[in-house]
Design an enzyme around this catalytic site. Structure first.
Site, PDB file in Angstrom:
ATOM      1  N   ASP A   1      -3.651  12.753  -3.425  1.00 21.22           N
ATOM      2  CA  ASP A   1      -3.512  12.521  -2.535  1.00 21.22           C
ATOM      3  C   ASP A   1      -3.002  13.857  -1.989  1.00 21.22           C
ATOM      4  O   ASP A   1      -1.596  14.977  -1.734  1.00 21.22           O
ATOM      5  CB  ASP A   1      -2.701  11.518  -1.390  1.00 21.22           C
ATOM      6  CG  ASP A   1      -2.328  12.080  -0.431  1.00 21.22           C
ATOM      7  OD1 ASP A   1      -3.260  12.939   0.138  1.00 21.22           O
ATOM      8  OD2 ASP A   1      -1.300  11.617   1.490  1.00 21.22           O
TER       9      ASP A   1
ATOM     10  N   GLN B   1      -2.160  17.800   2.166  1.00 21.90           N
ATOM     11  CA  GLN B   1      -0.796  19.048   2.549  1.00 21.90           C
ATOM     12  C   GLN B   1      -0.823  19.896   1.538  1.00 21.90           C
ATOM     13  O   GLN B   1      -0.883  21.137   1.842  1.00 21.90           O
ATOM     14  CB  GLN B   1       0.773  17.982   2.831  1.00 21.90           C
ATOM     15  CG  GLN B   1       1.583  18.754   3.809  1.00 21.90           C
ATOM     16  CD  GLN B   1       0.063  18.836   4.932  1.00 21.90           C
ATOM     17  OE1 GLN B   1       0.286  19.258   5.516  1.00 21.90           O
ATOM     18  NE2 GLN B   1       0.167  17.547   5.525  1.00 21.90           N
TER      19      GLN B   1
ATOM     20  N   CYS C   1       4.306   9.729  10.040  1.00 17.63           N
ATOM     21  CA  CYS C   1       3.434   8.714   9.035  1.00 17.63           C
ATOM     22  C   CYS C   1       3.811   8.038   7.558  1.00 17.63           C
ATOM     23  O   CYS C   1       2.916   7.566   6.753  1.00 17.63           O
ATOM     24  CB  CYS C   1       2.019   9.017   9.002  1.00 17.63           C
ATOM     25  SG  CYS C   1       0.518   8.904  10.237  1.00 17.63           S
TER      26      CYS C   1
HETATM   27  C1  LIG Z   1      -2.798  14.182   6.797  1.00 21.71           C
HETATM   28  C2  LIG Z   1      -2.522  13.369   5.649  1.00 21.71           C
HETATM   29  C3  LIG Z   1      -2.613  12.131   5.133  1.00 21.71           C
HETATM   30  C4  LIG Z   1      -4.252  12.221   6.532  1.00 21.71           C
HETATM   31  O1  LIG Z   1      -5.500  12.244   6.382  1.00 21.71           O
HETATM   32  P1  LIG Z   1      -5.653  12.157   7.460  1.00 21.71           P
HETATM   33  O2  LIG Z   1      -6.737  13.371   7.570  1.00 21.71           O
HETATM   34  O3  LIG Z   1      -5.494  11.306   8.779  1.00 21.71           O
HETATM   35  O4  LIG Z   1      -7.477  10.499   6.550  1.00 21.71           O
HETATM   36  C5  LIG Z   1      -2.584  11.616   4.036  1.00 21.71           C
HETATM   37  N1  LIG Z   1      -1.800  12.306   3.287  1.00 21.71           N
HETATM   38  C6  LIG Z   1      -0.754  13.225   3.938  1.00 21.71           C
HETATM   39  C7  LIG Z   1      -0.317  14.169   3.084  1.00 21.71           C
HETATM   40  C8  LIG Z   1      -1.930  14.066   5.143  1.00 21.71           C
HETATM   41  O5  LIG Z   1      -0.612  15.177   5.366  1.00 21.71           O
END
Ligand SMILES: *Cc1c(COP(=O)(O)O)cnc(C)c1O
Length: 408
Positions: free
Chosen positions: A202, A205, A366
């Site tokens: 992921d 960030q 989140c």
């Molecule tokens: C913002 C974020 C997400 C989610 O991104 P979206 O644009 O809302 O789909 C997932 N993981 C991390 C680490 C984030 O900072």
């Protein structure tokens, strides 16, 4: 040595920063939630809608060809931004959340079965937790969680203990949006591969702060969102290794992702279109190229070096405030700083800072399981981008002192 950036000139590229909030000059420190957009991106959206709005790929008229070329130009730019091997490996999605759901919903559904194990970490954003939980509910696979230490770093020895031939997938955040921790993803990827597991990172960030080379990382999937990279909202990328994407079933069915449809049988389009059903977010994809070019022109290394200076300055200043605790003290961090104030709810910090024109994020970011692990309901988080200044950090410090004065 990095170039000295002209921050005033950069600030000038972001029209939104020129406003006042509550009679105070806006200080925007919520870049981990979304970054602001430079004029080149806003202009690109306007130029697209005013000049060559058309549906892409199937049109043979002038506007459709122009729109298609601009859309596909972004794919080329993303390919080089991530150093992917081919444009077939670059899938446009609606963002990181969508990218992860795509992988869980197609690769996961096809290749992960009852009793198989998926590993994530305590640092994950909800969008890298829930899709895997949904998959495990459906398929009967098992979710394992890598613990962290009190600094907010993944404990690699514990990760190694979780790995086994049962591990089919590892999905870990590159940089924590809540704490700023940079994870040792190369090590995480190599160890997963050693037991035959595939890996998704992921990068929502990380992509705005760090250089990313998917081939050097040997990562199987990498997800990111345009809106955290000075680009539009609702647009993102899934990088996937070609042989994996080819083996995966399609995600959504509909137009654009097909080769031929009859009522008896449908054959699917080649990569990357197999995963891009329906009319995509054309304008936002087109504009994203301008965001990436903008970053490229300043230079990622220059951006990171300046952000690190901001982080060091802010950390020192904030830590000198009595009753303030910085949450997340990883050795490797990006310019995200989470903190709590003794006896004061994070939300109250946010409200009083807002009255002074300072935008920070408060709450669980989140990452509720991470907050539970840390034993706190949430934090206040200031996250810096290249257009932020040392003076703004001074304003934050003054703001926090005011919070303390009013509430303690
Ligand atoms: C913002 C974020 C997400 C989610 O991104 P979206 O644009 O809302 O789909 C997932 N993981 C991390 C680490 C984030 O900072």
């Amino acid at each position: 040595m990095t170039l000295k950036l002209d921050i005033n000139k950069i600030r000038h590229d972001f029209p939104i920063l020129e406003q006042s909030i509550n009679g105070k000059k806006l200080v925007y420190f919520d870049n981990a939630a979304t970054t602001q957009k430079p004029s080149v991106v806003i202009e690109a959206l306007k130029n697209y809608y005013e000049g060559y709005n058309a549906n892409i790929h199937r049109g043979i008229h002038h506007l459709a060809e122009k729109a298609t070329a601009a859309f596909e130009a972004t794919r080329k730019t993303v390919k080089s931004f991530l150093n992917a091997n081919s444009i077939e490996e670059i899938i446009f999605t609606y963002g990181t959340t969508d990218s992860i759901n795509l992988v869980a919903g197609t690769y996961g559904r096809k290749f992960i079965n009852a009793g198989d194990e998926i590993i994530i970490s305590t640092l994950e954003h909800h969008s890298n937790i829930v899709p895997w939980q949904m998959l495990c509910e459906e398929k009967g696979c098992i979710l394992k969680i890598i613990p962290i230490n009190d600094e907010g770093e993944i404990i690699l020895e514990e990760y190694e203990k979780l790995l086994s031939p049962k591990t089919k997938f590892v999905s870990v955040v590159h940089v924590s949006n809540a704490l700023g921790t940079i994870n040792p993803i190369k090590t995480i990827i190599d160890k997963a591969h050693a037991v035959g597991a595939k890996v998704l990172i992921d990068g929502a960030q990380a992509s705005s702060h760090l250089d990313i080379d998917v081939q050097a990382l040997d990562v199987d999937f990498y997800a990111l969102s345009a809106h955290k990279l000075f680009g539009p909202t609702g647009m993102g990328v899934l990088y996937g290794k070609k042989e994996l994407l080819e083996a995966m079933p399609p995600y959504r069915g509909g137009g654009e992702m097909i080769k031929e449809v009859t009522f008896e049988k449908t054959t699917y389009a080649d990569l990357p279109y197999k995963f891009e059903a329906g009319t995509p977010n054309i304008a936002d994809v087109v504009a994203f190229k301008f965001a990436l070019d903008y970053i490229q022109n300043i230079g990622k290394t220059n951006i990171a070096a300046y952000e690190n200076e901001l982080l060091a300055y802010a950390t020192e200043k904030l830590e000198s405030i009595e009753g303030l605790t910085v949450i997340g003290k990883a050795k490797e961090k990006v310019s995200v700083i989470s903190f709590v104030l003794e006896g004061i709810h994070p939300q109250d910090i946010g409200i009083i800072l807002d009255q002074q024109g300072i935008a920070v994020r408060t709450g669980h970011h989140c990452t509720q399981p991470l907050m539970q692990r840390l034993g706190i309901p949430g934090t206040a988080r200031a996250s810096f981008s290249v257009y932020n200044t040392f003076e703004e950090i001074d304003a934050l410090v003054a703001g926090i002192l005011k919070v303390k004065k009013l509430l303690s």
